[in-house]
Design a protein around this motif. Structure first.
Motif, PDB file in Angstrom:
ATOM      1  N   VAL A 102       0.765   4.096  -2.932  1.00  0.00           N
ATOM      2  CA  VAL A 102       0.418   5.511  -2.700  1.00  0.00           C
ATOM      3  C   VAL A 102       1.527   6.432  -3.218  1.00  0.00           C
ATOM      4  CG1 VAL A 102       0.073   7.217  -0.875  1.00  0.00           C
ATOM      5  CG2 VAL A 102      -1.266   5.112  -0.886  1.00  0.00           C
ATOM      6  N   GLN A 103       2.769   6.006  -3.086  1.00  0.00           N
ATOM      7  CA  GLN A 103       3.833   6.821  -3.693  1.00  0.00           C
ATOM      8  C   GLN A 103       3.669   6.854  -5.214  1.00  0.00           C
ATOM      9  OE1 GLN A 103       7.760   5.778  -2.254  1.00  0.00           O
ATOM     10  NE2 GLN A 103       7.253   6.362  -0.169  1.00  0.00           N
ATOM     11  N   ILE A 150       0.839  -1.203   0.000  1.00  0.00           N
ATOM     12  CA  ILE A 150       0.000   0.000   0.000  1.00  0.00           C
ATOM     13  C   ILE A 150       0.874   1.253   0.000  1.00  0.00           C
ATOM     14  CG2 ILE A 150      -1.694   1.323   1.322  1.00  0.00           C
ATOM     15  CD1 ILE A 150      -2.831  -1.374   2.291  1.00  0.00           C
ATOM     16  N   GLY A 151       1.905   1.237   0.815  1.00  0.00           N
ATOM     17  CA  GLY A 151       2.783   2.403   0.881  1.00  0.00           C
ATOM     18  C   GLY A 151       3.410   2.712  -0.473  1.00  0.00           C
ATOM     19  N   MET A 183      -6.521   9.477  -0.712  1.00  0.00           N
ATOM     20  CA  MET A 183      -6.179   8.082  -0.994  1.00  0.00           C
ATOM     21  C   MET A 183      -7.343   7.151  -0.653  1.00  0.00           C
ATOM     22  SD  MET A 183      -3.318   7.884  -2.492  1.00  0.00           S
ATOM     23  CE  MET A 183      -3.706   9.407  -3.354  1.00  0.00           C
ATOM     24  N   PRO A 215       0.534  12.849  -1.603  1.00  0.00           N
ATOM     25  CA  PRO A 215      -0.774  12.248  -1.322  1.00  0.00           C
ATOM     26  C   PRO A 215      -1.094  12.355   0.169  1.00  0.00           C
ATOM     27  CG  PRO A 215       0.634  10.739  -2.571  1.00  0.00           C
ATOM     28  CD  PRO A 215       1.495  11.883  -2.149  1.00  0.00           C
TER      29      PRO A 215
END
Lengths: 764, 160
Positions: A654-655, A650-651, A690, A685
């Protein structure tokens, strides 16, 4: 007892949620002096005059230093990641005579406090004679060289060819060409870079705390620059607030702080701030591509050809790893019989480019996935269908795609790529909606699908050093220091399983050159593959070491001993048993260290394939883009801790969404000045923008390492750009919007709509 | 100048310069290094502390402004060594990776918890939009705050 595979919460966390973390900025030994940097205000200029005197007079200033005042360290940094194709351009710690980007260090101030040091920075007078700034890599290739003594601004040319390369395009029924652009992304770990250097003049030893991803490489670079033996330097990476590749290399401020700590014989601390992060920490993406795909009428790929430019910025701190990885990532999980990529790495008057999460993988993925979409459109074929046709099938795997990378021929291991993609296609209801125009008030909805092939690990070695502590716990030291990944937990899980010990009996130490002699560090999604397998290897040797020691105690043969739940006993004689704590005690009396060290060598990278699917809504009045649904299926190999893997996935995603929708450092093309170098203007973000992600995992063990691990930290960041662009185009079919330039902003969409969209098919 | 305030339940008197920031005084003079400086202009939220129960940016406040007020930092969230609900939920949901921004999120989350209102995910995302995190992608943070806040609210409803 199986810890591998469990969703264990992290041993790291309790300290961090109570404010007990110790990051570099939290470490201030008594007597610390604070360093601040005078930075170039120009992208390209000659320094005609440097006057330090006013700054020196400020109360509380210890010293102000220009290049002439730090001559012993005024040499170019040793080239990072040497490559025969590259003519490296490495900076000196302070600019001499000429500055090459806004932010390049020109002088430094050391003062009693950071407040005073910053005030003194403003008093340093620098006279500049501006020179024309090179801000475009295409024109810049032939512009006057920005570096004294260089022939041109072309630092490297990268070329790959598989099969007949571009010549094969003539065999295609249709060739589609597109121009793609990825913006200049600033990685922005939440903790800006920093260092604390402490010199012990009596012992002549230097200790530094640095938020680095590799303490051993950092020590080596520091030793080279200071002319000091590595054995006199200890580097500790304490808690580190994110790295994402940006903290893999040593920077000018690190050398300046260490040198001045030795010279002044006082601890010296430099803590960068966010503006410095914008103008002095390596940046990434920033490429221009002209890509072509040739296909048969039935959708089969004949050839993929890409010419691209890497806007490298002023120096090559990490060689050409970003531009090179771009080329080798393009073919991805597809069967591409003919391939050609020619990349030019051109130096410009901008902050240097160095790896940021993905390091070329996202760029390569963006190129390929956009080509697939445009080829499908030109053929009148469904965008998922063209992927079905070209994804490698299980019977074709393992597959060598013809590219040699990381010292090995790229070999894609077994996987079921179609099944992975279909999971996402089904979950996001692609088939149900693909031919309909969906509206909700002013919003139009669209879906995009993108695949990727995550290449992880594959270079160098990493170690694990096990040692029995006096209380019977086992300490494992590794050179792969973490910046939030949860190594202490994940490596602990592997060690506990392989030693057959309770997890609580394991303690992992990372980021300290004093804890293990050799190491490489954490980058390229390598730690579980490298340090994880080193841990497994070490566990075997460590058990043998302990059994041999216990055999002496019991006056028995090691083969007659049993190792169970942290107790060593003589087979068949349960009364004759010693716990690890008792063994530690015996070792202490006999003055023996019970330790074992193992190093795992990579034999080539691991590969995992995955798919992202996104549904966006685009407002047809404001052209705002919202993410409504996001589905991911990825191959994590043997997964050690699903909780941590989801966090990485997920991290990273999102980047990637930041790169897709928000993030780009805008540089004025004439002056080379950054236009949005603050969090007020450069958008990251946030929680509000998100979505919630739905993730499924497949686990195909990787054959390159005994544990079957794969890296999982960069898969997330690879496909979001292509998936979002595809979804925006789908939503805005009526307006023929083409999303090939990142980030894709409401303003860009609006301008395309007002110009009537991209009507030309661009097929040739 | 000398200021007196209450920090994490303890009275504190400290000598400050008028231009010193609250964040710097908490970190440098009082040794409370839990809060972090991620931008120093009020965008990232890593320096968030509670002032009389309200979240404030300690990087945008002068230390002199807090004279006579109550300040709570991340170090003051656990009571008698027991983590509060938000802290516990952060661990359980893997709502932190590098942990640098986490103190700000925990303080904001604790503020939400203290409001005692049921919040849906969208409201939580909105309420957390003043804190930046680069590692987690936010989902697990939202999970953690959702659990902590709604558990608390559910308990409060039961008690009524």
């Amino acid at each position: 007892m199986a810890y591998i595979g469990q969703r264990m919460t992290r041993v790291e966390d309790e300290r961090l949620v109570t404010g007990q973390g110790q990051y570099v900025s939290d470490i201030t030994p008594s007597g610390t002096l604070h360093l601040a940097v005078v930075r170039s205000l120009h992208a390209h200029a000659r320094i005609t005059h440097l006057d330090l005197s006013s700054a020196q007079c400020l109360d509380g200033v210890i010293g102000v230093y220009g290049p002439d005042d730090v001559l012993p360290i005024m040499k170019p940094f040793p080239p990072g990641m040497v490559d025969a194709r590259l003519q490296a351009r490495m900076p000196t710690p302070l600019a001499t005579g000429r500055v090459h980007y806004v932010g390049e260090p020109v002088a430094v101030v050391v003062a009693l406090s950071r407040y005073i040091a910053e005030d003194a920075v403003r008093l340093v007078e620098v006279n500049y004679e501006p020179l024309p700034a090179v801000t475009d890599p295409v024109a810049g290739e032939y512009a006057d060289p920005i570096h004294d003594g260089a022939d041109s601004n072309l630092a490297a040319e990268i070329a790959y060819r598989v099969g007949a390369g571009a010549d094969a395009l003539k065999d295609a029924d249709l060739v589609v060409q597109t121009s793609l652009r990825l913006g200049r992304v600033v990685g922005h770990p939440m903790e800006p870079r920093g260092i604390v250097a402490i010199y012990d003049s009596e012992q002549q030893n230097l200790s530094v705390y640095a938020g680095t991803q590799g303490v051993h490489g950092f020590r080596k670079s520091l030793a080279d620059m200071l002319g000091l033996s590595e054995s006199r330097i200890r580097v500790v990476a304490p808690d580190t607030g994110g790295g994402f590749g940006l903290k893999t290399r040593i920077y000018p401020e690190d050398v300046l702080a260490a040198y001045l700590a030795m010279r002044l014989n006082r601890p010296v601390k430099w803590q960068g701030d966010r503006y410095e992060e914008f103008i002095s920490t390596n940046q990434e993406r920033d490429q221009w591509h002209r890509a072509k795909i040739g296909v048969k009428r039935d959708g089969r790929i004949v050839a993929v050809v890409d010419e691209y430019y890497q806007d490298q910025g002023a120096y090559t701190p990490s060689g050409i790893i970003v531009a090179d990885t771009t080329a080798v990532s393009i073919m991805g999980p597809y069967r591409v019989p003919n391939f050609e990529a020619v990349g030019k790495v051109v130096v410009t008057n901008k902050v240097p480019v160095g790896p940021y999460r993905g390091a070329g993988r996202p760029q390569g993925t963006f190129v390929m996935e956009r080509l697939m979409d445009h080829a499908a459109d030109a053929l009148g074929m469904d965008r998922v269908q063209i992927r079905r046709i070209n994804l490698l099938t299980p019977d074709q795997l393992p597959y060598q795609n013809g590219i040699s990378s990381r010292g090995a021929l790229m070999t894609l291991p077994y996987g079921e790529y179609q099944k992975t993609m279909e999971q996402v296609v089904d979950a996001i209801q692609y088939e149900q909606y693909r031919d309909t125009v969906r509206c909700e008030g002013d919003w139009r909805l669209g879906i995009g699908i993108a695949n990727y092939l995550e290449m992880s690990g594959g270079v160098g070695f990493e170690g694990a050093k096990m040692r029995l502590l006096s209380d019977g716990r086992v300490q494992i030291a590794t050179g792969a220091s973490g910046q939030g990944q949860g190594h202490r937990t994940a490596i602990g899980q592997v060690a506990a399983d392989r030693l057959g010990l309770p997890f609580e009996q394991i303690v992992v130490v990372e980021g300290d050159t004093a804890a293990i002699e050799r190491g490489i560090g954490t980058f390229g999604s390598r730690t579980m593959i490298m340090a994880g397998n080193a841990t497994t290897q070490a566990a075997k040797g460590f058990r043998q070491r302990l059994l041999a020691f216990a055999a002496d105690l019991f006056e028995a043969s090691p083969e007659d001993l049993m190792w169970q739940h942290g107790t060593i006993s003589v087979s068949g004689v349960p009364a004759r048993a010693l716990s690890l704590a008792q063994i530690a005690e015996e070792a202490l009396t006999r003055q023996q260290e019970l330790e074992y060290e193992a190093y795992f060598d990579a034999s080539g990278p691991a590969f995992g394939m995955g798919t992202h699917g996104v549904e966006v809504a685009v407002n047809t009045k404001t052209w705002e883009v919202k993410i409504r649904q996001y589905r991911i299926c990825h191959d994590g190999g043997v997964i050690v801790n699903p909780l941590l893997v989801e966090g990485q996935t997920i991290g990273g995603t999102v980047q990637g969404l930041g790169t897709a929708l928000f993030e780009a450092l805008i540089i004025d093309p004439d002056s080379g000045q950054p236009q949005n170098a603050s969090f007020l203007d450069y958008l990251l973000p946030g929680a509000g923008e998100m979505p919630d992600f739905m993730i499924t995992e497949v686990e195909y063990p990787d054959p390159t390492n005994p544990e079957g691990f794969k890296g999982v930290a960069e898969g997330g960041v690879m496909p979001p750009m292509a998936a979002v662009c595809a979804a925006i185009e789908d939503a805005l079919k009526e307006w023929h919007v083409r999303a090939d330039v990142l980030p894709i902003t409401p303003n860009d969409i609006f301008l395309q709509v007002t110009r009537g969209g991209a009507h030309e098919t661009r097929s040739i | 100048m000398e200021i007196t305030c209450e920090v994490n339940g303890q009275p504190v008197t400290v000598e400050v310069e008028p231009h010193w920031l609250l964040a710097d005084v908490l970190r440098n003079q009082l040794g409370l290094t839990g809060l972090h400086l991620g931008c120093e202009y009020g965008v990232c939220g890593a320096c968030t502390v509670l002032m009389d129960g309200e979240p404030v940016r300690s990087c945008l406040s002068f230390a002199s402004q807090v004279a006579g007020h109550q300040i709570t930092t991340v170090e003051g969230l656990a009571v008698d060594g027991k983590l509060n609900r938000v802290q516990t939920a952060f661990i359980n949901h893997h709502a932190l990776q590098c942990g640098f921004c986490t103190p700000g999120f925990l303080v904001t989350g604790t503020y939400l918890l203290q409001q005692g209102k049921l919040l849906n995910r969208e409201e939580i995302r909105e309420a957390l939009s003043g804190n930046l995190c680069r590692c987690t992608g936010y989902q697990q943070i939202v999970d953690a705050v959702e659990e902590a806040v709604n558990q608390q609210s559910a308990n409060a409803v039961e008690c009524e």
